[in-house]
Motif scaffolding. Structure first.
Motif, mmCIF file in Angstrom:
data_model
loop_
_atom_site.group_PDB
_atom_site.id
_atom_site.type_symbol
_atom_site.label_atom_id
_atom_site.label_comp_id
_atom_site.label_asym_id
_atom_site.label_seq_id
_atom_site.Cartn_x
_atom_site.Cartn_y
_atom_site.Cartn_z
ATOM 1 N N GLY A 8 0.783 -1.233 0.000
ATOM 2 C CA GLY A 8 0.000 0.000 0.000
ATOM 3 C C GLY A 8 0.813 1.281 0.000
ATOM 4 O O GLY A 8 0.253 2.371 0.129
ATOM 5 N N LYS A 9 2.134 1.164 -0.169
ATOM 6 C CA LYS A 9 2.993 2.352 -0.133
ATOM 7 C C LYS A 9 3.799 2.469 -1.415
ATOM 8 O O LYS A 9 3.868 1.533 -2.205
ATOM 9 N N GLY A 10 4.433 3.623 -1.584
ATOM 10 C CA GLY A 10 5.273 3.840 -2.743
ATOM 11 C C GLY A 10 6.652 3.244 -2.556
ATOM 12 O O GLY A 10 6.971 2.670 -1.511
ATOM 13 N N PHE A 11 7.486 3.385 -3.572
ATOM 14 C CA PHE A 11 8.855 2.884 -3.487
ATOM 15 C C PHE A 11 9.653 3.710 -2.482
ATOM 16 O O PHE A 11 9.522 4.926 -2.398
ATOM 17 N N GLU A 12 10.501 3.028 -1.755
ATOM 18 C CA GLU A 12 11.378 3.650 -0.768
ATOM 19 C C GLU A 12 12.820 3.273 -1.090
ATOM 20 O O GLU A 12 13.147 2.084 -1.210
ATOM 21 N N TRP A 13 13.663 4.285 -1.227
ATOM 22 C CA TRP A 13 15.088 4.022 -1.509
ATOM 23 C C TRP A 13 15.751 3.471 -0.268
ATOM 24 O O TRP A 13 15.571 3.990 0.833
ATOM 25 N N VAL A 14 16.560 2.430 -0.432
ATOM 26 C CA VAL A 14 17.242 1.773 0.680
ATOM 27 C C VAL A 14 18.732 2.115 0.693
ATOM 28 O O VAL A 14 19.264 2.594 1.693
ATOM 29 N N ALA A 15 19.409 1.858 -0.422
ATOM 30 C CA ALA A 15 20.859 2.059 -0.472
ATOM 31 C C ALA A 15 21.308 2.064 -1.926
ATOM 32 O O ALA A 15 20.595 1.578 -2.810
ATOM 33 N N GLU A 16 22.502 2.601 -2.144
ATOM 34 C CA GLU A 16 23.085 2.576 -3.477
ATOM 35 C C GLU A 16 24.588 2.412 -3.388
ATOM 36 O O GLU A 16 25.201 2.743 -2.363
ATOM 37 N N ILE A 17 25.151 1.918 -4.476
ATOM 38 C CA ILE A 17 26.575 1.650 -4.538
ATOM 39 C C ILE A 17 27.063 2.039 -5.935
ATOM 40 O O ILE A 17 26.401 1.735 -6.936
ATOM 41 N N ASN A 18 28.225 2.693 -6.010
ATOM 42 C CA ASN A 18 28.707 3.114 -7.322
ATOM 43 C C ASN A 18 29.282 1.925 -8.077
ATOM 44 O O ASN A 18 29.350 0.810 -7.572
ATOM 45 N N SER A 19 29.704 2.182 -9.307
ATOM 46 C CA SER A 19 30.076 1.085 -10.189
ATOM 47 C C SER A 19 31.218 0.237 -9.639
ATOM 48 O O SER A 19 31.203 -0.990 -9.767
ATOM 49 N N ALA A 20 32.193 0.883 -9.011
ATOM 50 C CA ALA A 20 33.357 0.153 -8.497
ATOM 51 C C ALA A 20 33.144 -0.362 -7.080
ATOM 52 O O ALA A 20 33.956 -1.140 -6.582
ATOM 53 N N GLY A 21 32.078 0.074 -6.437
ATOM 54 C CA GLY A 21 31.810 -0.373 -5.075
ATOM 55 C C GLY A 21 32.469 0.458 -3.999
ATOM 56 O O GLY A 21 32.390 0.121 -2.820
ATOM 57 N N GLY A 22 33.104 1.557 -4.395
ATOM 58 C CA GLY A 22 33.828 2.349 -3.424
ATOM 59 C C GLY A 22 33.024 3.442 -2.751
ATOM 60 O O GLY A 22 33.440 3.996 -1.729
ATOM 61 N N THR A 23 31.884 3.763 -3.306
ATOM 62 C CA THR A 23 31.029 4.796 -2.730
ATOM 63 C C THR A 23 29.660 4.197 -2.458
ATOM 64 O O THR A 23 28.995 3.708 -3.367
ATOM 65 N N ILE A 24 29.260 4.240 -1.199
ATOM 66 C CA ILE A 24 28.008 3.620 -0.748
ATOM 67 C C ILE A 24 27.232 4.634 0.073
ATOM 68 O O ILE A 24 27.808 5.361 0.889
ATOM 69 N N THR A 25 25.941 4.659 -0.143
ATOM 70 C CA THR A 25 25.072 5.556 0.610
ATOM 71 C C THR A 25 23.838 4.790 1.049
ATOM 72 O O THR A 25 23.296 3.988 0.281
ATOM 73 N N TYR A 26 23.393 5.076 2.270
ATOM 74 C CA TYR A 26 22.204 4.427 2.822
ATOM 75 C C TYR A 26 21.172 5.477 3.218
ATOM 76 O O TYR A 26 21.513 6.561 3.685
ATOM 77 N N ALA A 27 19.921 5.113 3.076
ATOM 78 C CA ALA A 27 18.877 5.918 3.686
ATOM 79 C C ALA A 27 18.973 5.747 5.200
ATOM 80 O O ALA A 27 19.345 4.675 5.696
ATOM 81 N N SER A 28 18.642 6.776 5.938
ATOM 82 C CA SER A 28 18.844 6.789 7.390
ATOM 83 C C SER A 28 18.263 5.585 8.128
ATOM 84 O O SER A 28 18.913 5.053 9.039
ATOM 85 N N PRO A 29 17.071 5.129 7.791
ATOM 86 C CA PRO A 29 16.484 4.009 8.567
ATOM 87 C C PRO A 29 17.287 2.713 8.489
ATOM 88 O O PRO A 29 17.090 1.814 9.317
#
Length: 115
Positions: free
Chosen positions: A42-63
């Motif tokens: 019943g909800k929209g899409f929620e971003w969780v995490a992402e990783i760049n092509s080489a794997g060296g840069t990673i970002t997470y949503a706060s939760p």
């Protein structure tokens, strides 16, 4: 064409862990940023995490910071999401996405956290 296939979901008790995988084909996986997003009922899409092509840069949503770990194996064209200390509110369909949050996705894998 781009093909993404998620796997590894299932039913787990609160506090448990799961490791999701996303097998990629049809494009040069090692050249693309990859993301995990989820959609609860019943909800929209929620971003969780992402990783760049080489794997060296990673970002997470706060939760998810400190509980989830995104990684990739460019030799196997596979994206991973290690999920620890799962909570009932983590129940959702989980998708990997190519390049952006609105990019191509697979069919998803269901994660259900319940006692």
């Amino acid at each position: 064409q781009v093909q993404l296939v998620e796997s590894g979901g299932g039913l787990v008790q609160p506090g448990g862990s799961l490791r999701l995988s996303c097998a990629a084909s049809g494009f040069t996986f090692s050249r693309h940023r990859m993301l995990w997003v989820r959609q609860a009922p019943g909800k929209g899409f929620e971003w969780v995490a992402e990783i760049n092509s080489a794997g060296g840069t990673i970002t997470y949503a706060s939760p998810f910071l400190g509980r989830f770990t995104i990684s990739r194996d460019n030799t196997e064209n596979t994206l991973f999401l290690q999920m620890n200390n799962l909570k009932p509110e983590d129940t959702a369909m989980y998708y990997c996405a190519k390049d952006t949050r609105n990019g191509p996705k697979g069919p998803g894998t269901q994660v259900t956290v319940s006692s």
